[in-house]
Design an enzyme around this catalytic site. Structure first.
Site, mmCIF file in Angstrom:
data_model
loop_
_atom_site.group_PDB
_atom_site.id
_atom_site.type_symbol
_atom_site.label_atom_id
_atom_site.label_comp_id
_atom_site.label_asym_id
_atom_site.label_seq_id
_atom_site.Cartn_x
_atom_site.Cartn_y
_atom_site.Cartn_z
ATOM 1 C CD GLU A 286 -3.311 -0.448 2.053
ATOM 2 O OE1 GLU A 286 -3.081 0.338 2.988
ATOM 3 O OE2 GLU A 286 -4.379 -1.049 1.931
ATOM 4 C CG HIS A 307 8.955 -29.387 0.187
ATOM 5 N ND1 HIS A 307 9.540 -30.597 -0.128
ATOM 6 C CD2 HIS A 307 9.725 -28.843 1.169
ATOM 7 C CE1 HIS A 307 10.604 -30.786 0.640
ATOM 8 N NE2 HIS A 307 10.737 -29.733 1.436
ATOM 9 C CE LYS A 421 -12.307 0.929 1.371
ATOM 10 N NZ LYS A 421 -11.735 1.969 2.204
#
Ligand code: PA5
Length: 446
Positions: A286, A307, A421
């Protein structure tokens, strides 16, 4: 104390290149110290290790003690992004790996997190848990209006109000000092409240009550954590090439800008540090990912991820470097025994500590990844405890400010977070979003 080792990058970069980026980082350091850069009204986090008032610390301890007196054994911490990742990181780092399953939990309530997703199953199952337990809630939202925590809090609040006649004693809010829906509600209901300072952004807020209260309630020592952060802060205030924050900022910007290393992987070798990677990804993602620039932060937890992601890191696109968190000493001691049959052929390890095997896996991986074209920065702490976790928080926050200014972006805003949003509100039919809602409907109908 936090130490840095850039030796794993030396075969990739020239000394002269490093000096250029060191100079840029020193200039960025000046900007951060002089507080004359972009976003400079969000620098309150810089002095938190030293100037957090006793009143706040004692206030956190008072909540812990009052819930202990009520027999609370479950605390639901509601928040998203910077309003939960730091607390979750610290609590997971400091807790017993199997704390949730141990019969003897050692007195502190269990802390669970909510409000960081919009999964119906998650909240329904949270209610199942709260039905069985003696619960309390910490709701954290600086703005007081973020959808995910607001939805979770509406449900948790209703549940607590129905189940207990002392609901207001079981809810603590951490929000803005004067404004926002959560502040208004807290005043109306008489909840105890703590303040998220105006000049501290969410992802830099772990050393405010946002992190300090949940960490205290989980049974950990925030005084030691702040002290550890203050010790690291002292070291980071030096305008000198030995400053680990300047070294980290200089090297990661050099690797990104000159060598095309667009991805930084935080590598941890202890499952307790998985959420350090989550906290760090938000902090750097951010803060730096804007204006078409920024290193993409990723994380792995080894040796498990050797792995799964190990193949790609060793031989995939050569676009990444690693920042490894090195823990010098284990808090526990387990020695591998001898087996008379030796069917697993491991008797050569008899008498060795598991930690020794881990250290050799870490070193072997370092050498292999460097051979494979992946530079490695190492950040070391002595052991996992409150002081070192506090030190790591402060180190990565300060280095983030220096690094983002070195890159030329404002570390303290996050304009890109708004895009989803707005669409979500329009799709949900929130009043005020009618125009966008019509545009989206047209777009989806094509
Ligand atoms: O770093 C940030 O500012 C964000 O991640 C916020 O912490 C997050 O969006 C939550 O915001 P709020 O605390 O206002 O609910």
């Amino acid at each position: 104390m936090v130490r840095i080792n850039l030796g794993g990058c030396s075969s990739f970069v020239k000394e002269s290149q490093y000096k250029t980026y060191e100079a840029k980082a020193l200039e960025a350091f000046d900007t951060l110290i002089a507080e004359n850069g972009a976003g400079n009204d969000f620098l309150g986090w810089k002095t938190l290790p030293n100037d957090t008032p006793e009143e706040i610390i004692a206030g956190c301890e008072a909540v812990r003690d009052s819930w202990k007196a009520l027999g609370v054994d479950l605390v639901v911490v509601i928040g998203i992004g910077g309003s939960y990742l730091g607390a979750r990181c610290a609590i997971e780092a400091l807790s017993h790996n199997f704390a949730k399953l141990l019969y003897n939990k050692g007195g502190a309530p269990e802390v669970v997190f909510a409000g960081n997703n919009l999964s119906e199953e998650y909240v329904a199952e949270l209610m199942d848990l709260m039905a069985e337990r003696n619960s309390a809630c910490i709701v954290i939202s600086k703005s007081g209006t973020t959808t995910e925590p607001a939805v979770a809090f509406r449900l948790v609040k209703e549940f607590i109000e129905k189940k207990y006649d002392n609901a207001s004693e079981r809810i603590v809010a951490i929000t803005d000092a004067t404004k926002g829906a959560l502040k208004t509600l807290s005043t109306q209901q008489g909840y105890r409240t703590f303040v998220v300072p105006d000049n501290v952004g969410g992802r830099f807020s772990v050393l405010t009550p946002v992190g300090l209260l949940p960490i205290t309630v989980a049974g950990f020592d925030i005084r030691a954590m702040l002290k550890g952060a203050a010790q690291v802060r002292e070291k980071l205030l030096c305008k000198c090439p030995e400053n680990p924050a300047i070294q980290y900022a200089a090297m990661r910007n050099l690797l990104y800008s000159e060598l095309g290393k667009k991805i930084e992987i935080m590598v941890t070798y202890n499952p307790k540090f998985q959420y350090l990677g989550e906290w760090w990804k938000q902090l750097y993602g951010e803060s730096e990912g804007k204006d078409g620039k920024g290193i993409f932060p990723a994380s792995v937890n080894n040796t498990a991820d050797l792995h799964s992601m190990g193949q790609y890191i060793q031989e995939g696109e050569r676009i990444m470097f690693e920042t490894v968190i090195n823990i010098e000493k284990s808090n526990r001691s387990v020695v591998i025994g001898t087996d008379p049959q030796n069917l697993d052929q491991l008797n050569f390890l008899a008498g060795s500590h598991v930690e020794h095997c881990g250290a050799m896996a870490q070193l072997g991986t370092k050498l292999a990844h460097i051979d494979g074209g992946v530079p490695q920065i190492e950040v070391s702490i002595e052991k996992i405890d409150e002081a070192s976790v506090g030190g790591l928080f402060y180190f990565f926050e300060f280095a983030c400010g220096v690094s983002a200014y070195t890159l030329g972006v404002n570390p303290f805003n996050q304009p890109g977070v708004e895009a989803y949003k707005k669409n979500m509100f329009a799709l949900l039919g929130k009043p005020g979003y009618e125009e966008l809602s019509a545009k989206i409907k047209e777009r989806l109908s094509k």
